[in-house]
Design an enzyme around this catalytic site. Structure first.
Site, PDB file in Angstrom:
ATOM      1  N   CYS A   2       0.824  -1.211   0.000  1.00 22.29           N
ATOM      2  CA  CYS A   2       0.000   0.000   0.000  1.00 22.29           C
ATOM      3  C   CYS A   2       0.857   1.259   0.000  1.00 22.29           C
ATOM      4  O   CYS A   2       1.961   1.263   0.541  1.00 22.29           O
ATOM      5  CB  CYS A   2      -0.865   0.031   1.242  1.00 22.29           C
ATOM      6  SG  CYS A   2      -1.855  -1.434   1.468  1.00 22.29           S
ATOM      7  N   ARG A  27       5.218  -0.170  -6.283  1.00 19.76           N
ATOM      8  CA  ARG A  27       5.217  -0.949  -5.041  1.00 19.76           C
ATOM      9  C   ARG A  27       4.260  -2.127  -5.085  1.00 19.76           C
ATOM     10  O   ARG A  27       4.332  -3.011  -4.258  1.00 19.76           O
ATOM     11  CB  ARG A  27       4.829  -0.038  -3.868  1.00 19.76           C
ATOM     12  CG  ARG A  27       5.784   1.095  -3.651  1.00 19.76           C
ATOM     13  CD  ARG A  27       5.204   2.124  -2.716  1.00 19.76           C
ATOM     14  NE  ARG A  27       5.086   1.610  -1.375  1.00 19.76           N
ATOM     15  CZ  ARG A  27       6.019   1.746  -0.450  1.00 19.76           C
ATOM     16  NH1 ARG A  27       7.116   2.389  -0.735  1.00 19.76           N
ATOM     17  NH2 ARG A  27       5.862   1.257   0.757  1.00 19.76           N
ATOM     18  N   TRP A  72      -3.030  -2.768  -1.413  1.00 17.51           N
ATOM     19  CA  TRP A  72      -2.673  -4.164  -1.685  1.00 17.51           C
ATOM     20  C   TRP A  72      -3.440  -4.972  -0.662  1.00 17.51           C
ATOM     21  O   TRP A  72      -3.177  -4.877   0.532  1.00 17.51           O
ATOM     22  CB  TRP A  72      -1.162  -4.338  -1.524  1.00 17.51           C
ATOM     23  CG  TRP A  72      -0.609  -5.637  -1.980  1.00 17.51           C
ATOM     24  CD1 TRP A  72      -0.236  -5.972  -3.243  1.00 17.51           C
ATOM     25  CD2 TRP A  72      -0.300  -6.778  -1.159  1.00 17.51           C
ATOM     26  NE1 TRP A  72       0.280  -7.249  -3.264  1.00 17.51           N
ATOM     27  CE2 TRP A  72       0.245  -7.765  -2.004  1.00 17.51           C
ATOM     28  CE3 TRP A  72      -0.435  -7.067   0.192  1.00 17.51           C
ATOM     29  CZ2 TRP A  72       0.652  -9.012  -1.537  1.00 17.51           C
ATOM     30  CZ3 TRP A  72      -0.034  -8.303   0.660  1.00 17.51           C
ATOM     31  CH2 TRP A  72       0.506  -9.256  -0.207  1.00 17.51           C
ATOM     32  N   ASN A  98      -2.055   2.505   5.845  1.00 13.72           N
ATOM     33  CA  ASN A  98      -1.154   1.397   5.517  1.00 13.72           C
ATOM     34  C   ASN A  98      -0.922   0.619   6.798  1.00 13.72           C
ATOM     35  O   ASN A  98      -0.741   1.225   7.851  1.00 13.72           O
ATOM     36  CB  ASN A  98       0.215   1.902   5.036  1.00 13.72           C
ATOM     37  CG  ASN A  98       0.173   2.433   3.630  1.00 13.72           C
ATOM     38  OD1 ASN A  98      -0.868   2.386   2.975  1.00 13.72           O
ATOM     39  ND2 ASN A  98       1.298   2.940   3.167  1.00 13.72           N
ATOM     40  N   GLY A  99      -0.846  -0.693   6.687  1.00 13.93           N
ATOM     41  CA  GLY A  99      -0.578  -1.508   7.867  1.00 13.93           C
ATOM     42  C   GLY A  99      -1.751  -2.400   8.189  1.00 13.93           C
ATOM     43  O   GLY A  99      -2.677  -2.553   7.375  1.00 13.93           O
ATOM     44  N   GLU A 493      18.309 -17.630  -6.730  1.00 11.70           N
ATOM     45  CA  GLU A 493      17.868 -16.321  -7.216  1.00 11.70           C
ATOM     46  C   GLU A 493      17.241 -16.458  -8.617  1.00 11.70           C
ATOM     47  O   GLU A 493      16.220 -15.840  -8.906  1.00 11.70           O
ATOM     48  CB  GLU A 493      19.048 -15.342  -7.229  1.00 11.70           C
ATOM     49  CG  GLU A 493      18.775 -13.972  -7.803  1.00 11.70           C
ATOM     50  CD  GLU A 493      17.652 -13.203  -7.113  1.00 11.70           C
ATOM     51  OE1 GLU A 493      17.157 -13.621  -6.055  1.00 11.70           O
ATOM     52  OE2 GLU A 493      17.242 -12.170  -7.676  1.00 11.70           O
ATOM     53  N   LYS A 497      13.376 -15.499  -9.537  1.00 10.79           N
ATOM     54  CA  LYS A 497      13.092 -14.502 -10.577  1.00 10.79           C
ATOM     55  C   LYS A 497      12.108 -15.048 -11.606  1.00 10.79           C
ATOM     56  O   LYS A 497      11.140 -14.405 -11.980  1.00 10.79           O
ATOM     57  CB  LYS A 497      14.417 -14.133 -11.263  1.00 10.79           C
ATOM     58  CG  LYS A 497      14.558 -12.737 -11.704  1.00 10.79           C
ATOM     59  CD  LYS A 497      15.061 -11.788 -10.657  1.00 10.79           C
ATOM     60  CE  LYS A 497      14.281 -11.814  -9.395  1.00 10.79           C
ATOM     61  NZ  LYS A 497      14.863 -11.092  -8.317  1.00 10.79           N
ATOM     62  N   GLU A 500       8.608 -15.438 -10.172  1.00 12.32           N
ATOM     63  CA  GLU A 500       7.947 -14.142  -9.987  1.00 12.32           C
ATOM     64  C   GLU A 500       7.417 -13.586 -11.300  1.00 12.32           C
ATOM     65  O   GLU A 500       6.316 -13.097 -11.378  1.00 12.32           O
ATOM     66  CB  GLU A 500       8.956 -13.108  -9.457  1.00 12.32           C
ATOM     67  CG  GLU A 500       9.197 -13.107  -8.003  1.00 12.32           C
ATOM     68  CD  GLU A 500      10.120 -11.964  -7.615  1.00 12.32           C
ATOM     69  OE1 GLU A 500       9.705 -11.102  -6.856  1.00 12.32           O
ATOM     70  OE2 GLU A 500      11.280 -11.920  -8.088  1.00 12.32           O
ATOM     71  N   HIS A 516      19.250 -36.500  -3.746  1.00  9.05           N
ATOM     72  CA  HIS A 516      18.662 -36.868  -2.455  1.00  9.05           C
ATOM     73  C   HIS A 516      17.142 -36.694  -2.441  1.00  9.05           C
ATOM     74  O   HIS A 516      16.530 -36.677  -1.383  1.00  9.05           O
ATOM     75  CB  HIS A 516      19.304 -36.046  -1.326  1.00  9.05           C
ATOM     76  CG  HIS A 516      20.757 -36.341  -1.134  1.00  9.05           C
ATOM     77  ND1 HIS A 516      21.214 -37.544  -0.656  1.00  9.05           N
ATOM     78  CD2 HIS A 516      21.864 -35.605  -1.413  1.00  9.05           C
ATOM     79  CE1 HIS A 516      22.542 -37.527  -0.615  1.00  9.05           C
ATOM     80  NE2 HIS A 516      22.960 -36.357  -1.081  1.00  9.05           N
ATOM     81  N   LYS A 614       6.339  -4.478  -4.131  1.00  9.43           N
ATOM     82  CA  LYS A 614       7.758  -4.140  -4.146  1.00  9.43           C
ATOM     83  C   LYS A 614       8.326  -4.108  -2.729  1.00  9.43           C
ATOM     84  O   LYS A 614       9.413  -4.599  -2.484  1.00  9.43           O
ATOM     85  CB  LYS A 614       7.966  -2.789  -4.838  1.00  9.43           C
ATOM     86  CG  LYS A 614       9.433  -2.381  -4.969  1.00  9.43           C
ATOM     87  CD  LYS A 614      10.205  -3.348  -5.852  1.00  9.43           C
ATOM     88  CE  LYS A 614      11.662  -3.021  -5.958  1.00  9.43           C
ATOM     89  NZ  LYS A 614      12.445  -4.184  -6.463  1.00  9.43           N
TER      90      LYS A 614
END
Ligand code: AGP
Length: 619
Positions: A2, A27, A72, A98-99, A493, A497, A500, A516, A614
């Site tokens: 948010c 964001r 969000w 926000n929160g 990584e 990526k 996402e 394994h 973000k």
């Protein structure tokens, strides 16, 4: 996540709030809204989807005081009703939040019992009603008690927030206070911009940077009364506080796409210059030394270090894993990377000779902030490795290293990964030079480090033939990423990526682990991306490659230029030669490019992948 933007000042147009929201778009969000004060009411518009959808329904109205928000979803689905701003039952108070208010269920029950019909499923809406009740002189849930909050906005906000448990960044307007904004912070960042006859409010300094560089950062527990030429700060407990106006540092790079179609690809290509910015002025070649002024550490401080722990989430954790390997390898200090969201919940042992780095691009990740808090409670030393200057992590650590990547706008982090590693390598050099390595070894390190931006650039200019690989990956049900040593975090990584940006299930393992268990998933035609630069572990990685090949996997091999192992891959991508230590800065590049291209081939929303934000400001 948010985002908040607010304005109080001389008369401009409502379009300003839309512009502010655009600067918060990166964001991640799923709805947006704004409210403008209009004599005896609020002009209010909300819309699900992108800011552009909101823009279509917003009229060009004069703006003197206004608030806007990108949401969000956390409490309640993505609907117009759940979008912010939220208006109180009596239309006198409006706010963006926000929160998360953890005890909002109780508030909802009590408000409903008092006869208030809730308009949304959100936790945030409850605050607007409670503040309105208090402002009218009643109890927060409409109780008939005469409170001194009547007509007192600050006291109404305080009384309300004292009942709330959770986190907030709040911007609030009162209908009978046309040129005033009220803001409060607890665990969710807020900054006030000081302009000429205007004050700006935002959850993100980036959003107000075009208007002013003079800012006041709020701390947890702060409340501010903001008018066009003044900011009055106070505390939730009623006490007073003073804060300096700080000047935001001029950032390297810009937050615009330029000629690139997406931020992600622009930021991938930013990397050579971003690494240069991180190194600039921080290496003393003649002494084979690095100097990180922000750490404020003397040589004797390095000698007494018993361990280093690097804490981060997602990409920042992967970069930390690379950094930990380098610190332990070169400086001979026990070092480990830890996932910040796990760390604080296991009652960690904090040793006073240990050093804890909080690693974060945004500097606002709630899980990482939580880990810092836990360390600080236990008396440990925390330092930041952060990109966003003045962010909550940078400020709560007090000391640290800025990575200087320039603004990173794509949700998928790329250049921050490289610059986090670079910053950690500067620390490695500084610590190693004190503890283990000679001036000649230090000089060698400096020379190789200085060559890295050019090598990164060289690879990006000639990345190899990627399109046939993109075709294979875009059709895959699952993709494996394998690497050992310094390449294991790079594999992780790469998998993050691609997941996402392309939404394809990806599995990353240190290559020795494949046999394994995970190898059971391999079928004929499963793509396996193997990262095997020319390092001492390469031959072991190649054994894993053979195990996968024998089971019909399609091998995509990332190797050092000129290495004959190139023939082992069904597809092979060469990166310039460098030592093992620096290889992650090169081997990650093809993985970033492939993720981008596969996402593009599948028509994904590259810069704002679904469900992601973000900066992840909730736990
Ligand atoms: C990376 O591509 C992700 N978007 C995500 O994993 C990110 O790295 C993580 O949320 C941590 O963010 P931070 O670096 O801002 O703390």
């Amino acid at each position: 996540m948010c985002g908040i933007i607010g304005y109080v000042g001389t008369s401009i147009r409502s379009q300003f709030l839309i512009q502010g929201l655009r600067r918060l778009e990166y964001r991640g969000y799923d709805s947006a809204g704004l409210a403008v004060h209009q004599s005896d009411r609020f002009y209010l518009k909300r819309k699900i989807g992108r800011v552009i959808e909101l823009e279509k329904v917003v009229d060009d109205v004069p703006l003197q005081t206004g608030i806007a928000h990108t949401r969000w979803a956390t409490h309640g689905g993505v609907t117009e009703e759940n979008a912010h701003p939220h208006l109180s039952f009596d239309q006198r108070v409006i706010l963006v939040h926000n929160g998360i208010i953890e005890n909002s269920k109780q508030f909802q029950t009590k408000l409903k019992e008092s006869g208030i019909e809730l308009q949304s499923e959100t936790d945030s809406e409850t605050l607007s009603h409670m503040i309105a009740n208090l402002y009218s002189g009643k109890g927060p849930f409409g109780e008939d008690i005469d409170l001194e909050t009547k007509g007192n906005p600050l006291e109404s906000i305080r009384q309300c927030l004292r009942l709330a448990r959770g986190t907030w960044g709040l911007a609030i307007m009162f209908v009978d206070r046309p040129n005033e904004l009220f803001v409060a912070r607890n665990g969710s960042p807020l900054v006030i911009g000081v302009g000429d006859q205007a004050r700006y409010v935002s959850s993100d300094p980036h959003a107000i940077l075009p208007f002013t560089k003079q800012v006041i950062f709020l701390d947890d527990g702060d409340i501010a009364h903001v008018v066009q030429d003044d900011v009055q700060l106070s505390r939730l407990d009623g006490g007073t506080t003073n804060k300096l106006i700080e000047t935001l540092e001029e950032e390297w790079g810009d937050g615009e796409k330029g000629d690139f179609p997406h931020f992600m690809i622009k930021e991938i290509f930013d990397q050579p210059e971003a690494i240069r910015q991180c190194l600039r002025g921080r290496m003393v070649h003649d002494e084979g030394m690095a100097k990180l002024g922000g750490l404020d550490m003397e040589p004797k401080d390095f000698l007494s270090l018993s361990s280093v722990t690097l804490l981060g989430c997602g990409t920042s954790f992967h970069a930390s894993s690379v950094g930990a390997l380098a610190i332990e390898r070169l400086a001979r200090i026990p070092a480990r990377a830890e996932i910040a969201s796990e760390f604080r919940h296991r009652n960690p042992v904090i040793d006073s000779d240990s050093m804890f780095f909080a690693v974060s691009q945004s500097g606002e990740t709630a899980d990482t902030l939580g880990a810092i808090r836990e360390i600080q409670i236990k008396g440990g030393t925390t330092m930041g490795i952060v990109n966003v200057v003045g962010s909550s992590i940078a400020r709560s650590c007090g000391r640290g290293v800025y990575i200087h990547s320039g603004p990173e706008m794509a949700v998928a982090s790329t250049k921050a990964f490289s610059n986090m590693i670079s910053a950690m390598y500067l620390f490695t050099l500084q610590a190693a030079r004190v503890r283990t390595i000679s001036s000649a070894q230090g000089q060698h390190f400096c020379s190789e480090f200085q060559e890295m931006p050019e090598k990164v650039d060289r690879y990006l200019q000639k990345p190899g033939i990627l399109d046939p690989i993109v075709e294979v990956l875009a059709k895959a049900k699952i993709i494996f990423f394998l690497g050992r040593g310094f390449s294991a975090p790079v594999a992780a990584e790469g998998a993050l990526k691609l997941m996402e940006v392309a939404y394809i299930p990806c599995v990353a393992y240190p290559s020795g682990e494949m046999k394994h268990g995970p190898i059971a998933l391999l079928e004929k035609g499963t793509p396996v991306i193997i990262i095997a630069p020319n390092d001492p572990l390469k031959h072991k990685t190649i054994s894993s490659l053979h195990e996968c090949k024998a089971r019909g996997a399609i091998i995509i091999l990332i190797h050092t230029q000129g290495d004959p192992i190139a023939s082992e891959g069904d597809y092979s991508i060469a990166v310039p030669e460098c030592s093992e230590l620096f290889s992650p800065l090169l081997t990650v590049l093809p993985l970033q490019l492939l993720s981008y291209k596969v996402g593009l081939a599948l028509g994904r929303d590259i810069d704002r992948p679904r469900n992601l934000a973000k900066s992840v400001t909730v736990e």
